[in-house]
Scaffold this motif. Sequence first.
Motif, PDB file in Angstrom:
ATOM      1  N   ALA A  95      -5.887 -10.544  14.863  1.00  0.00           N
ATOM      2  CA  ALA A  95      -6.854  -9.871  15.698  1.00  0.00           C
ATOM      3  C   ALA A  95      -7.836  -9.681  15.256  1.00  0.00           C
ATOM      4  O   ALA A  95      -8.567  -9.781  16.095  1.00  0.00           O
ATOM      5  CB  ALA A  95      -5.445  -8.627  16.214  1.00  0.00           C
ATOM      6  N   THR A 157       4.006 -20.138  20.248  1.00  0.00           N
ATOM      7  CA  THR A 157       2.809 -19.317  19.724  1.00  0.00           C
ATOM      8  C   THR A 157       1.567 -20.685  20.191  1.00  0.00           C
ATOM      9  O   THR A 157       0.934 -20.345  20.672  1.00  0.00           O
ATOM     10  CB  THR A 157       2.725 -19.020  18.360  1.00  0.00           C
ATOM     11  N   TRP A 184      -5.794 -13.489  19.404  1.00  0.00           N
ATOM     12  CA  TRP A 184      -4.281 -12.514  19.639  1.00  0.00           C
ATOM     13  C   TRP A 184      -3.163 -13.099  20.035  1.00  0.00           C
ATOM     14  O   TRP A 184      -2.434 -12.198  20.045  1.00  0.00           O
ATOM     15  CB  TRP A 184      -5.709 -11.897  21.348  1.00  0.00           C
ATOM     16  N   SER A 187      -1.345 -12.777  16.991  1.00  0.00           N
ATOM     17  CA  SER A 187      -0.588 -11.133  17.300  1.00  0.00           C
ATOM     18  C   SER A 187       1.136 -11.091  17.060  1.00  0.00           C
ATOM     19  O   SER A 187       1.519  -9.998  17.227  1.00  0.00           O
ATOM     20  CB  SER A 187      -2.290 -10.676  16.115  1.00  0.00           C
ATOM     21  N   ILE A 188      -0.116 -11.043  19.145  1.00  0.00           N
ATOM     22  CA  ILE A 188       1.198  -9.210  19.568  1.00  0.00           C
ATOM     23  C   ILE A 188       2.684 -10.748  20.160  1.00  0.00           C
ATOM     24  O   ILE A 188       3.485  -9.808  19.682  1.00  0.00           O
ATOM     25  CB  ILE A 188       0.578 -10.010  21.425  1.00  0.00           C
ATOM     26  N   GLY A 192       5.286  -8.211  17.974  1.00  0.00           N
ATOM     27  CA  GLY A 192       6.231  -8.347  19.244  1.00  0.00           C
ATOM     28  C   GLY A 192       7.486  -8.417  19.307  1.00  0.00           C
ATOM     29  O   GLY A 192       8.549  -7.818  19.605  1.00  0.00           O
TER      30      GLY A 192
END
Length: 430
Positions: A95, A157, A184, A187-188, A192
């Motif tokens: 991120a 992704t 981002w 990363s999420i 997550g």
Amino acid sequence: MREGVAPREVLAWAFLDFANSGYTTVVLTAVYSAYFVGVIAGAASWATLLWTLTVSAASLLTMLVLPALGMWADRVGGKRRMIRWASLLCGLATAALAFVDASVIWLAVVLVALSSLGFNLCETFTAAFLRELARPQAYGRVSGWGWSFGYLGGMLTLGLSLAWVLQAKAQGQSASEFVPVTLWIVSIVYVGVSLPALAVLKERPHAALTSDERGWEGGWLRLRSSWHRTAELVDLRRLLFCCVAYQAGIFVVITLAAVYAEQVMGFQQTETMMLVFLVNIAAALGAFFFGRIQDRIGDRRALAITLLSWILMVAIAVLGQSREAFWIAASLAGLNMGSSQSAGRAMVAQLSPLGRQSEIFALWGFALRLSAILGPVFYGLIVWLTEGQQRMALAFVGVFFMIALGLLSRIDMQRGVNAAMVSASFSEKI
């Protein structure tokens, strides 16, 4: 599955592969590698070499810390904790890359190295769970589930990233505007998915650390001791050398596919992302179905088939001048990638004495990191020394797969399994 292992644990374990595949797909393969070479490093003559050195630096860092961490995880049941902290490291560093531009290239190098370190640790400790979860006769199948599910995560992704890039390009945005958003997304998805999966996955701890086994020095002493103890596990040792050889070639494909596609074949960024999306589909199918085939025809024969296919892929990619030929080579690479990595992980699990999984997989992780240094640096040096001749560099990569095939021919799986059983029994007695 082994007795006491719930189906949801295997699913949670597969979700760890699902989470981390997005990092390799978007950051190392499809998007950020080419962005780093072309934008962050300004397409300089040394740009490809700098990228390969950066990724290799992460592998070197992993090699330095993994011995102690593997020892600690075996003794206190710390694999889940290691995966949790490594996932956070990878996610946060990825991120943070979104805020870095060409004016601070050194910071991009540091963050790529840290994010890759986090990913490497996650990959190693996730693999170490395999022997706790699956019965020996199903290692190939269960390993294949994880790899194939992982490629689905990579596709998710990459698909989200591709949708954003297409929308951003339609609005006239430049790469420096839309690439940070893809970071981002990575990363999420990474954090997550991995953290909830870890909440479900159980761990079976072993004995506590003794006072002389704590710390970094103890970890290195144990790694050296582990390597010495593999003298009785001849086939495991040969397999580790084989892994170094063929994984060196695979790491070149993972870290430089987008660079080759854009610099040599003239692909645009969206075309490269579509290409890698196809590769992930092929890899998921290869890992899922080939795991079953592996359990039926035998591990060594299955890996041999994939190595021969890798050699064919390199030949098509080097000799083919058209985009169609490169698409064929990329599809073949996808099938090979899923099946060969799944097969190698399952073979290591087969030849590992029970109770020493993290220890042996630390050696496996050490071998992977060594290959991640050898392959990309070898490629980057050839490109630099030949003033940009990437076809020549890729041709030399085929040598890694040939060496691996020769090493594989000397492995006897049944002898290796028997040796692992004897070693496990001896360890229990002492």
